[in-house]
Design a protein around this motif. Sequence first.
Motif, mmCIF file in Angstrom:
data_model
loop_
_atom_site.group_PDB
_atom_site.id
_atom_site.type_symbol
_atom_site.label_atom_id
_atom_site.label_comp_id
_atom_site.label_asym_id
_atom_site.label_seq_id
_atom_site.Cartn_x
_atom_site.Cartn_y
_atom_site.Cartn_z
ATOM 1 N N UNK A 123 18.532 -4.198 -4.454
ATOM 2 C CA UNK A 123 18.150 -5.007 -3.723
ATOM 3 C C UNK A 123 16.905 -3.832 -3.149
ATOM 4 N N UNK A 124 16.385 -3.431 -4.326
ATOM 5 C CA UNK A 124 14.821 -2.478 -3.573
ATOM 6 C C UNK A 124 14.024 -3.297 -4.750
ATOM 7 N N UNK A 125 14.228 -5.068 -5.170
ATOM 8 C CA UNK A 125 13.356 -5.960 -5.395
ATOM 9 C C UNK A 125 12.981 -7.143 -4.049
ATOM 10 N N UNK A 126 12.187 -7.018 -3.357
ATOM 11 C CA UNK A 126 12.184 -8.267 -1.948
ATOM 12 C C UNK A 126 11.150 -9.014 -2.508
ATOM 13 N N UNK A 127 11.971 -10.329 -2.781
ATOM 14 C CA UNK A 127 10.822 -11.867 -3.477
ATOM 15 C C UNK A 127 10.984 -12.395 -2.919
ATOM 16 N N UNK A 128 9.237 -13.128 -2.165
ATOM 17 C CA UNK A 128 9.554 -14.551 -1.141
ATOM 18 C C UNK A 128 8.947 -15.696 -2.011
ATOM 19 N N UNK A 129 8.650 -16.728 -2.013
ATOM 20 C CA UNK A 129 8.785 -17.892 -2.671
ATOM 21 C C UNK A 129 7.453 -18.029 -1.395
ATOM 22 N N UNK A 130 6.294 -18.095 -1.887
ATOM 23 C CA UNK A 130 5.606 -18.945 -0.412
ATOM 24 C C UNK A 130 5.473 -20.316 -0.978
ATOM 25 N N UNK A 131 5.381 -20.425 0.804
ATOM 26 C CA UNK A 131 4.351 -21.846 0.732
ATOM 27 C C UNK A 131 3.573 -22.625 -0.197
ATOM 28 N N UNK A 132 2.706 -22.364 -0.202
ATOM 29 C CA UNK A 132 1.939 -22.642 -0.733
ATOM 30 C C UNK A 132 0.685 -20.947 -1.877
ATOM 31 N N UNK A 133 0.429 -21.799 -2.175
ATOM 32 C CA UNK A 133 -1.055 -20.445 -2.939
ATOM 33 C C UNK A 133 -2.026 -20.324 -2.561
ATOM 34 N N UNK A 134 -2.032 -19.259 -2.198
ATOM 35 C CA UNK A 134 -3.002 -18.518 -0.963
ATOM 36 C C UNK A 134 -4.308 -17.650 -1.864
ATOM 37 N N UNK A 135 -3.885 -17.653 -3.645
ATOM 38 C CA UNK A 135 -4.976 -17.048 -4.132
ATOM 39 C C UNK A 135 -4.670 -15.717 -4.130
ATOM 40 N N UNK A 136 -5.948 -14.979 -4.913
ATOM 41 C CA UNK A 136 -5.347 -13.535 -5.080
ATOM 42 C C UNK A 136 -5.353 -13.235 -3.699
ATOM 43 N N UNK A 137 -6.070 -13.024 -3.411
ATOM 44 C CA UNK A 137 -5.944 -12.458 -1.369
ATOM 45 C C UNK A 137 -4.980 -12.443 -0.942
ATOM 46 N N UNK A 138 -4.531 -13.631 -0.972
ATOM 47 C CA UNK A 138 -3.471 -14.046 0.559
ATOM 48 C C UNK A 138 -2.511 -13.433 -0.082
ATOM 49 N N UNK A 139 -1.816 -13.893 -1.685
ATOM 50 C CA UNK A 139 -0.548 -13.188 -1.853
ATOM 51 C C UNK A 139 -0.423 -12.572 -2.213
ATOM 52 N N UNK A 140 -1.426 -11.301 -2.004
ATOM 53 C CA UNK A 140 -0.749 -10.000 -2.140
ATOM 54 C C UNK A 140 -0.977 -9.263 -1.311
ATOM 55 N N UNK A 141 -1.916 -9.861 0.465
ATOM 56 C CA UNK A 141 -1.328 -9.722 1.705
ATOM 57 C C UNK A 141 0.141 -10.068 1.956
ATOM 58 N N UNK A 142 0.236 -11.311 1.294
ATOM 59 C CA UNK A 142 1.762 -11.640 1.705
ATOM 60 C C UNK A 142 2.846 -11.111 1.115
ATOM 61 N N UNK A 143 3.145 -10.047 -0.025
ATOM 62 C CA UNK A 143 3.503 -9.583 -0.547
ATOM 63 C C UNK A 143 2.946 -7.647 0.503
ATOM 64 N N UNK A 144 2.577 -7.440 1.039
ATOM 65 C CA UNK A 144 2.361 -5.802 1.596
ATOM 66 C C UNK A 144 3.027 -6.492 2.993
ATOM 67 N N UNK A 145 3.022 -7.939 3.874
ATOM 68 C CA UNK A 145 3.622 -7.849 4.924
ATOM 69 C C UNK A 145 5.547 -7.856 4.594
ATOM 70 N N UNK A 146 5.931 -7.814 3.492
ATOM 71 C CA UNK A 146 7.374 -7.702 2.720
ATOM 72 C C UNK A 146 7.287 -6.081 2.755
ATOM 73 N N UNK A 147 6.235 -5.141 2.469
ATOM 74 C CA UNK A 147 6.430 -3.892 2.383
ATOM 75 C C UNK A 147 7.060 -2.447 3.658
ATOM 76 N N UNK A 148 8.059 -2.170 3.581
ATOM 77 C CA UNK A 148 9.021 -0.994 4.886
ATOM 78 C C UNK A 148 8.693 -0.067 4.922
ATOM 79 N N UNK A 149 7.737 0.300 3.547
ATOM 80 C CA UNK A 149 7.694 1.290 2.888
ATOM 81 C C UNK A 149 6.272 2.469 3.477
ATOM 82 N N UNK A 150 6.775 3.959 3.019
ATOM 83 C CA UNK A 150 5.972 4.959 3.550
ATOM 84 C C UNK A 150 4.060 5.083 2.888
ATOM 85 N N UNK A 151 4.589 4.145 1.456
ATOM 86 C CA UNK A 151 3.118 4.055 1.000
ATOM 87 C C UNK A 151 3.239 2.469 0.303
ATOM 88 N N UNK A 152 1.888 2.123 -0.033
ATOM 89 C CA UNK A 152 1.804 1.120 -0.237
ATOM 90 C C UNK A 152 1.554 0.933 -1.502
#
Length: 618
Positions: free
Chosen positions: A133-162
């Motif tokens: 359950x500590x693994x949060x996975x999301x399949x993106x509809x499109x490849x957003x490039x390294x910046x966009x994909x990383x930002x999409x991962x940041x949006x999934x984060x709920x921790x105190x530190x990233x």
Amino acid sequence: MGNTKIKDYSEPNNKIEKGLLYLQHYGFRKTLAKTVRKLMGHDQEHYSYKQFLKDFPLTEAELEEQRNTHFDYNPVISIVIPLYNTKEQFLIELIRSFTAQTYPNWQLCLADGSPKEGLRDIILKATYSKWDDRIIYKKLEDNLGIAGNTNAAIDLATGDFIGFTDHDDLITADAMFYIAKALNEDPTIQALYSDEDKIDMESKEYFLPHFKSDYNIDLLCSHNYITHLFVVKADIVKESGGILPEFDGAQDHDFDLRVLEKCDNIYHIPRVLYHWRCHPDSTADHPEAKMYAYENGRRAVENHYKRLGIPAKVELDTHLGYYRTIYQWEGTPLLSIIIPNMNHLEDLRECIDSIISKTTYPNYELVVVENNSTDQLLFEYYKELERRNDINAKVVDYTQKHPETKGTFNFSALVNYGVHKSDGEYILLLNNDTRMINPDAIQEMMGFARRKDVGAVGARLYYGNNTVQHAGLILGLGGVANSQFLGSGREQVGYFYRSTCVQDLSAVTGACLLTSRQNFDSAHGFDEGLAVAFNDVDYCLKLRAKGLLCVYTPFAEWYHLESVSRGLDNDDQDKKMRMNAETKYFMSKWQDLYDKGDMYYNPNLSLKQFDYSFKSKE
């Protein structure tokens, strides 16, 4: 006098012919390997990283102790990773490096921009068919490039530190533990980073460890030394706007600079917590492969200065991925060049002529501090110097003002007197056995000295045989303090280019030290209780205690024919006694700092060798 020929201290040699003979005898690969070792300052065989890992292993007993450790503060550490067609083996190893963590409060946020399905099944395989359950996975509809994909991962984060890792790298089993441990010891920490090494494609060999400095803003502006593992408070990450696509290839460098500008407490964990997989086509191995990345890195550093309101342009250095800052301050404030002198007419003449004939900095005065000279020709030269209309020069006689010091030498007192008699807003302390090499050496040093956060600036100095005499001082190196890369060749770049990078250090030598009068006065000048030894280190440490930086720049080059002026300290018993007394006095002032270790020198490195060799097991 203006036409006096400046001596060339370089030794004649035929390096091209020698290199061709070596190439003919040993072949291309061995010649290339030898050349790289030499440039990195490791021409001789040294204690290997493989042996280092054997001597300092991470044991199962340590890991078990970590698993049983209970912290008062248990932050959730979210690690964000953009996935894209990740190789199955690498993804499985990555996931398992997280599930093996001794600290359990982590979160793995995976944003998958791959064109096809399948990575979710690999993740499930890595967790032995039972989803963690500590693994949060999301399949993106499109490849957003390294910046966009990383930002999409940041949006999934709920921790105190990233934190951030690449999709094919690994972290050590104790990585999250040491982050949590640091945050428990100091809850005000806002960002953390660790040391790292490389791992081969087969996950069998670890090599090229990067044992880093503590936070070093000028080194970060020279190149992105922080890289991995990097963790920041979540609110700072999310307020920053995340990764910017316009810095593609150098997006980490830009991001690090932007978020660290907002941090007051940045902590370095001096342990390898990250294994960076080394690809044959990576920019680390073939730096010419992605020139756009280096241009974007240059822009990232230049934008950093713009945000801080510092007038500077940034250029690509001769080494790809490294950058040079050129400051563009308005005006040229008066610089007083303070040169203590006793006899040694020719040395002084050559020193001054090298400045007059070369320097591009227009507004300076020469202040020679006379001390116990007996050479009548020297006094005639003094008169000639002061009569010249093309320069601003004066000679001040310390012994005339202080007759009780006749026959003695106190460098600190001479410096203080010279500064007192000078008029400049800035001060360059210079030994009489130095020679300017590059015409913009003073301009280069002044660029850093005019920053409000800088207390002192030092240069790259060479002995007459073109080996390094000074590249910034390390506390505890070879004794009380010594220069990093002492005795290495002028062409050698050192460990991770540290010999040829602008960086912050604990101290720089007083043989060529530039500081502002304001900082000199606020630190009460040089300590006259340190007549000969460590007075420059003491001055720098006083500035550091005020929160100011001491900057070493390799782009200001000088010769320093050390010991010509005064002779070696071990020549007689009196000098030895004086050295011992001054060492004891100096250490009584700064013992607490020495007990902590030099913040700019990694504790995994040897204090017995000057080339950043790894420490060995005692």
